[in-house]
Write a protein that holds these residues in place. Structure first.
Motif, PDB file in Angstrom:
ATOM      1  N   PHE A   1     -10.391  -0.866   6.882  1.00  0.00           N
ATOM      2  CA  PHE A   1      -9.781  -1.727   6.123  1.00  0.00           C
ATOM      3  C   PHE A   1      -9.318  -3.131   6.678  1.00  0.00           C
ATOM      4  O   PHE A   1      -9.209  -3.015   7.517  1.00  0.00           O
ATOM      5  N   GLU A   2      -9.242  -4.199   5.648  1.00  0.00           N
ATOM      6  CA  GLU A   2      -8.895  -5.031   5.746  1.00  0.00           C
ATOM      7  C   GLU A   2      -8.457  -5.385   4.594  1.00  0.00           C
ATOM      8  O   GLU A   2      -8.330  -5.161   3.446  1.00  0.00           O
ATOM      9  N   ILE A   3      -7.539  -6.485   5.180  1.00  0.00           N
ATOM     10  CA  ILE A   3      -6.958  -6.691   3.591  1.00  0.00           C
ATOM     11  C   ILE A   3      -7.912  -8.173   2.944  1.00  0.00           C
ATOM     12  O   ILE A   3      -7.388  -8.024   1.817  1.00  0.00           O
ATOM     13  N   GLY A   4      -8.608  -8.191   2.931  1.00  0.00           N
ATOM     14  CA  GLY A   4     -10.065  -8.381   2.108  1.00  0.00           C
ATOM     15  C   GLY A   4     -11.433  -8.524   3.083  1.00  0.00           C
ATOM     16  O   GLY A   4     -11.544  -9.082   3.989  1.00  0.00           O
ATOM     17  N   PRO A   5     -12.123  -9.485   1.828  1.00  0.00           N
ATOM     18  CA  PRO A   5     -13.910  -9.518   2.789  1.00  0.00           C
ATOM     19  C   PRO A   5     -13.593 -10.773   3.545  1.00  0.00           C
ATOM     20  O   PRO A   5     -12.974 -11.751   3.113  1.00  0.00           O
ATOM     21  N   GLY A   6     -14.430 -10.495   4.613  1.00  0.00           N
ATOM     22  CA  GLY A   6     -14.957 -11.750   5.066  1.00  0.00           C
ATOM     23  C   GLY A   6     -14.064 -11.967   6.713  1.00  0.00           C
ATOM     24  O   GLY A   6     -13.629 -11.219   7.205  1.00  0.00           O
ATOM     25  N   ALA A   7     -13.960 -13.383   7.027  1.00  0.00           N
ATOM     26  CA  ALA A   7     -12.591 -13.373   7.820  1.00  0.00           C
ATOM     27  C   ALA A   7     -11.329 -13.609   7.527  1.00  0.00           C
ATOM     28  O   ALA A   7     -11.254 -14.367   6.568  1.00  0.00           O
ATOM     29  N   GLN A   8     -10.894 -13.442   7.935  1.00  0.00           N
ATOM     30  CA  GLN A   8      -8.890 -13.085   8.110  1.00  0.00           C
ATOM     31  C   GLN A   8      -7.748 -13.651   9.267  1.00  0.00           C
ATOM     32  O   GLN A   8      -9.333 -13.654  10.135  1.00  0.00           O
ATOM     33  N   SER A   9      -7.417 -14.023   9.010  1.00  0.00           N
ATOM     34  CA  SER A   9      -6.236 -14.212  10.417  1.00  0.00           C
ATOM     35  C   SER A   9      -6.047 -13.325  10.104  1.00  0.00           C
ATOM     36  O   SER A   9      -5.227 -13.306  12.066  1.00  0.00           O
TER      37      SER A   9
ATOM     38  N   GLY B   1       1.120  -1.359  -0.132  1.00  0.00           N
ATOM     39  CA  GLY B   1       0.217   0.192  -0.309  1.00  0.00           C
ATOM     40  C   GLY B   1       1.126   1.132   0.020  1.00  0.00           C
ATOM     41  O   GLY B   1       1.609   1.087  -0.056  1.00  0.00           O
ATOM     42  N   THR B   2       0.106   2.251   0.355  1.00  0.00           N
ATOM     43  CA  THR B   2       0.550   3.686  -0.034  1.00  0.00           C
ATOM     44  C   THR B   2       0.703   3.983   1.481  1.00  0.00           C
ATOM     45  O   THR B   2       1.064   5.527   1.755  1.00  0.00           O
ATOM     46  N   ALA B   3       0.365   4.010   2.117  1.00  0.00           N
ATOM     47  CA  ALA B   3       0.132   4.476   3.969  1.00  0.00           C
ATOM     48  C   ALA B   3       1.162   4.042   4.588  1.00  0.00           C
ATOM     49  O   ALA B   3       2.207   3.459   4.405  1.00  0.00           O
ATOM     50  N   ASN B   4       0.971   5.252   5.151  1.00  0.00           N
ATOM     51  CA  ASN B   4       2.006   5.437   6.836  1.00  0.00           C
ATOM     52  C   ASN B   4       1.855   5.046   7.632  1.00  0.00           C
ATOM     53  O   ASN B   4       1.648   6.230   8.597  1.00  0.00           O
TER      54      ASN B   4
ATOM     55  N   ASN C   1       0.423  -5.182   8.179  1.00  0.00           N
ATOM     56  CA  ASN C   1       1.237  -4.482   7.611  1.00  0.00           C
ATOM     57  C   ASN C   1       1.262  -2.938   7.714  1.00  0.00           C
ATOM     58  O   ASN C   1       0.113  -2.525   7.314  1.00  0.00           O
ATOM     59  N   PRO C   2       1.985  -1.922   7.983  1.00  0.00           N
ATOM     60  CA  PRO C   2       2.017  -0.556   8.264  1.00  0.00           C
ATOM     61  C   PRO C   2       1.933  -0.030   7.085  1.00  0.00           C
ATOM     62  O   PRO C   2       1.249   1.164   7.232  1.00  0.00           O
ATOM     63  N   THR C   3       2.123  -0.422   5.377  1.00  0.00           N
ATOM     64  CA  THR C   3       1.666   0.554   4.465  1.00  0.00           C
ATOM     65  C   THR C   3       0.220   0.697   3.757  1.00  0.00           C
ATOM     66  O   THR C   3      -0.468   1.035   2.913  1.00  0.00           O
ATOM     67  N   ARG C   4      -1.249  -0.336   4.893  1.00  0.00           N
ATOM     68  CA  ARG C   4      -1.834  -0.290   4.734  1.00  0.00           C
ATOM     69  C   ARG C   4      -2.856   0.792   5.685  1.00  0.00           C
ATOM     70  O   ARG C   4      -1.940   0.813   7.150  1.00  0.00           O
TER      71      ARG C   4
END
Length: 997
Positions: free
Chosen positions: A436-444, A314-317, A418-421
């Motif tokens: 923000f999540e890395i994807g929809p639904g359940a995530q580890s 990502g582009t965030a900091n 991830n700190p770029t998120r």
């Protein structure tokens, strides 16, 4: 219970008969003593001073303005003494007129003298000079210089032989308290708490929470119900001579808490307000977004990672640690009323305490009320007391983990994500902002800020603690006492993991509600014989009976698969899937007979004899009849069987019987010297003790076939040896300046003597990804509990692989090691069992508390420094997250890994590298105050004080984690010194105002 009722009835009848006989006796002439107690240096009133008439049982406690009144004093010449910790104990002789009153003024000089104090001990009080056991006292007014949440905060660093470790830095966190080291392996090591003569439960007040892929954090402190402003003094009983009167429950020591009482003078009122801010002073220092991006780019350049990995960043900091931390407020209000007459005294108080955590989305609120009263009748022969406390505590929990594996809660994802998120994103089509999540639904791997704000974890505790007592002088030298107490707790825990969160999505929404209640009942009946012998001889004899009954009920229900998050945990029926509910009830009873005799000769020689017999329902029929230890049966969702199409819940054994089960037994030897020199300007104590505990409760395998593969037995021995040294001194005393200082030094050496024939017990499993079945400690004969055991880290080779010491070991025919020679270094694949060695232990070599206080004119100051040295701490956080290999899974890691030459593909391996020196020195508190007379607009006020206080102001330590003062209950028998993503301990600055009316 029939015997209990008969004994109680006989005592009550005896009191009634004595009352009738007393009514026929002519009433002796009496009068009243009134007066005021002032600080001799500042001429300010001194509250909470015990003023009593020597040779009688009549006395009073001074109010906020220093006044007191003692009624029912026999007329004629009487000796009156005033006592309070930290001051001298002046005596005045007065002539009490028949039917009249006499006034007296006391001026107290500040002294460090201790031998003149009257100290609360088991079932009574004694002069410190006459105490034969090991006892420490804490003046509550000196200990609560800031705004402590509970009594354990007041004790830390102020008493020898007492080690207090905060479980975490969250509001109202519990504490691990050890008095002269741990005496048990699988049993509890917590001391017995007694408040105003009533033993209180130290159990959790609410059902346990829900862990996210691991265990939830430890329960909050059950003593949060007591407002520290209501505490008068704390006495700690440490050795067998002091604790024996409380029986087997006191094997780990006793903490006696006495609360403030009414003064028996005109009405007074006191208001205390404080407000402060807290924040986490330290950081773990994970990579920032730019650092993480640069690292991924460097690995792409080296060919370690594909170019597509960099393109997906990502582009965030985002600094996830900073996003979770905050500056949090704390507000505290206290209002107290006190007053009465010569024969009646009362005190009531109200408290509101609101503390938000230094991490977002958690806190604690306490609403508390307390009232106590005392009344004496029949010319002081009959004395009645009532104490009642009610507390309502609201806990807002943060969903973090006590331990975890691959997944976890807030702190696991704080270092992982991830700190770029970004923290949030906005849908350009709808304008709706979401986490923000890395994807929809359940995530580890989940957004930690979203976890903190979306998951609901609420708890509520209501606790009522009360007792009433009556003392009656049957004869001048014989007193009967009845004390009835109850401790009732009701707690609820409500959790909801919403469908919209990355945690709850895997369950399509999960709601859990649980309820717990605990009731402890206590009955004490005492007879005390205290004849007046002569000026050089003193004697008293106490005999008593005590009954304690405890009942715990708990149940919980969980449902899943919700259509909406709108109802959270308030509509369990909205969940489609119902998990098997649970419930249980436990009952225990303790019946005791006890006696104590004290003899003193010539103010030099003192002898104490104590005997107590306990009968407990928990143990075997061969030791405490008529109760028996039976096989335990249990039923849960895992005991369901199908009979045709019908599921049936069965009952399965969960424990084998053991009719020989009994208490663990502790024998202690204590040698002590109490000293006072230079007119008691310097005084203290030096003590040496040996504490042997045998018949430890340990689970052992039983011959098969058996209903369960093991059972609880009494085997094993532990020894604690130590030295304690205390020194208190009046450093300087001038007409307008006083300065006191002191220290409390403790050294304890713990050793496991025997494990019932076993050579060791593996203990404590590490947390984190890749650490399955990794034990980090061993319990071994000849070593202390909390011994770290593993390979020795020897560096990194040119390929970036970790190296470890490799040994050649020889053994005799019995398998005992006879020699060990360093044969070189090997990588992780070459490690053998012989390469595992002792890496240190989690027990400090010594603890040291340094305290000082004083005043100049109307200004006062105090300071507390705590030093703990020599202990090792396993930095489980650095082991798991101090590796660059996390980036292979798009996870962040600690910045310290950037300078580590270990290869990115090398796994995290437990070794001496991660067992760090946990020594520290903490500037625990500095407080400065100013006492003044309020301006004319507040002319009705009798005095005021403003103060500024700072807690946890600085920490000096070589440890690289948040804080080396840690306690955990990771999977294991007796874990010590384990640091895995603990809630950081905050720094707090507080300002306050106290006004007396």
């Amino acid at each position: 219970m029939a015997a209990v009722r008969r004994l109680t009835l006989a005592l009550v009848v005896g009191l009634l008969v004595s009352t009738r006989l007393g009514a026929q006796t002519p009433v002796p002439p009496t009068g009243t003593i009134t007066g005021r107690v002032l600080d001799a240096g500042t001429q300010q009133p001194v509250p909470d001073v015990s003023v009593f008439v020597e040779g009688t049982r009549r006395g009073a406690v001074t109010a906020a303005d220093g006044t007191f009144s003692i009624g029912g004093v026999p007329s004629g010449s009487q000796t009156v003494r005033a006592r309070r910790i930290g001051f001298g104990a002046p005596v005045q002789t007065v002539v009490v007129p028949n039917g009249g009153s006499i006034a007296v003024i006391f001026g107290l000089d500040r002294k460090a003298a201790v031998l003149e104090e009257v100290v609360t001990t088991g079932y009574g009080t004694q002069r410190r000079l006459a105490i034969t056991g090991s006892v420490a006292t804490i003046d509550a007014d000196q200990a609560k210089v800031a705004v402590p949440t509970n009594v354990t905060n007041m004790i830390e660093g102020r008493a020898t032989g007492v080690q207090i470790t905060q479980n975490s830095g969250e509001p109202g966190a519990g504490a691990h308290v050890l008095i002269r080291g741990g005496t048990s392996i699988s049993g509890g090591n917590e001391p017995l708490y007694v408040i105003d003569g009533v033993a209180v439960s130290g159990n959790q007040t609410e059902p346990g929470g829900m862990g996210i892929s691991g265990d939830p954090p430890l329960p909050r402190n059950p003593l949060n119900l007591i407002n520290p402003s209501d505490i008068q003094s704390v006495t700690i009983l440490k050795d067998a001579a002091a604790t024996a009167i409380y029986g087997a429950r006191a094997a780990n020591g006793v903490i006696l808490i006495e609360t403030k009482r009414g003064s028996g003078t005109g009405p007074t009122m006191e208001y205390d307000f404080s407000a402060g801010n807290s924040w986490s002073p330290n950081r773990l220092n994970v990579l920032s977004g730019s650092q993480y991006h640069d690292f991924i780019a460097s690995q792409v350049t080296k060919g370690v990672l594909a170019a597509s990995v960099l393109a997906q960043e990502g582009t965030a900091n985002t600094n996830w640690e900073d996003a979770l931390m905050r500056t949090s407020p704390t507000v505290n209000h206290n209002l107290s009323f006190a007053g009465g007459s010569a024969n009646t005294a009362y005190r009531a108080s109200l408290n509101f305490f609101d503390q938000e955590g230094a991490v977002i989305a958690n806190g604690l609120k306490r609403y508390q009320a307390r009232v106590n009263g005392s009344h004496q009748a029949m010319d002081g022969k009959l004395r009645m007391n009532l104490n009642l406390t009610g507390a309502h505590v609201i806990n807002d929990y943060l969903p973090f983990n006590e331990n975890s594996g691959f997944e976890g809660g807030v702190f696991v994802n704080m270092v992982n994500f991830n700190p770029t998120r970004p923290i949030t994103v906005t849908d350009p089509a709808t304008g709706v902002t979401s986490y923000f999540e890395i994807g929809p639904g359940a995530q580890s791997v989940r957004n930690p800020v979203a976890i903190a704000n979306q998951i609901l974890a609420k708890g509520v505790s209501d606790r009522t603690l009360g007792n009433t007592s009556a003392d009656y002088d049957i004869f001048p030298s014989l007193t009967a006492r009845v004390n009835i107490g109850i401790d009732r707790t009701e707690g609820t825990r409500n959790d909801y993991w919403p469908r919209v969160s990355a945690v709850g999505a895997g369950f399509n929404g999960l709601a859990n509600r649980a309820s717990r209640d605990e009731t402890s009942k206590q009955l004490q009946t005492l007879l005390t014989f205290h004849p007046t012998l002569s000026a050089s001889r003193e004697f008293d004899l106490v005999g008593g009976y005590e009954f304690n009954g405890n009942t715990v009920n708990e149940f919980g229900v969980q449902t899943r698969d919700f259509l909406t998050d709108a109802f959270t945990f308030n509509n369990l029926g909205g969940g489609i899937t119902l998990e098997p509910p649970y419930s249980y009830r436990t009952d225990s009873r303790l019946v005791s007979f006890f006696s104590r005799a004290n003899l003193g000769l010539a103010e030099k020689y003192f002898l104490t004899f104590v005997v107590r017999k306990d009968g407990a329902s928990q143990f075997g029929a061969n030791h405490v009849p008529p109760y028996s230890s039976l096989i335990l049966l249990g039923a849960d969702g895992n005991s369901r069987y199908a009979f045709g199409d019908v599921p049936v819940t069965g009952v399965t054994p969960i424990s084998n019987p053991n009719p020989d089960l009994k208490w663990e037994e502790t024998a202690q030897t204590n040698l002590a010297l109490d000293y006072g020199i230079f007119g008691n300007r310097l005084n203290g104590s030096l003590e040496y003790y040996v504490k042997n505990t045998h018949d430890l409760l340990l689970s052992v395998a039983v011959p098969q076939p058996a209903v369960v593969s093991n059972r609880l037995e009494n085997i094993g021995k532990i020894r604690n040896k130590g030295i304690e040294f205390s020194l208190d001194g009046l450093v300087m005393q001038r007409s307008q300046f006083n300065w006191n200082a002191g220290l409390a030094f403790s050294h304890d050496k713990n050793e496991v003597i025997d494990l019932g024939g076993r050579t060791f017990i593996p203990d404590v499993l590490a947390s984190g990804q890749g650490q399955s079945n990794q034990f980090v400690q061993r319990i071994m004969p000849g070593e202390p509990i909390g011994t770290f055991f593993g390979p020795v880290f020897a560096g990194v080779n040119a390929a970036g692989l970790q190296l470890f010491n490799h040994y050649t070991v020889t053994r005799d025919a019995a398998g005992n090691e006879t020699s060990r020679v360093l044969a070189g270094q090997v990588t992780s694949t070459g490690i053998t069992g012989d390469d595992f060695v002792i890496l240190g232990d989690a027990n400090p070599k010594y603890t040291l508390g340094i305290h000082t206080n004083g005043n100049w004119k109307s200004f006062d100051f105090s300071m507390l420094i705590n030093r703990v040295a020599g202990q090792k701490v396993f930095n489980n956080t650095a082991l798991v997250y101090g590796t660059k290999g996390n980036a292979l899974q798009d996870k962040n890691f600690l910045a310290s890994a950037l300078s580590d030459p270990t290869d990115i593909h090398e796994p995290a391996i437990y070794s001496s590298k991660w067992v760090e020196d946990g020594s520290f020195t903490r500037l625990a508190n500095i407080t400065v105050g100013w006492t003044f007379d309020p301006p004319g607009a507040l002319g009705f006020a009798k005095g005021a004080r403003v103060y500024v206080s700072g807690d946890n102001l600085h920490l000096w330590t070589p440890y690289t984690g948040y804080d080396p003062e840690v306690h955990s209950q990771l999977p294991g028998i007796a874990p010590r010194g384990i640091d895995y993503l603990h809630y950081p301990r905050p720094r707090t600055i507080t300002g306050g105002l106290r006004v007396a009316f």
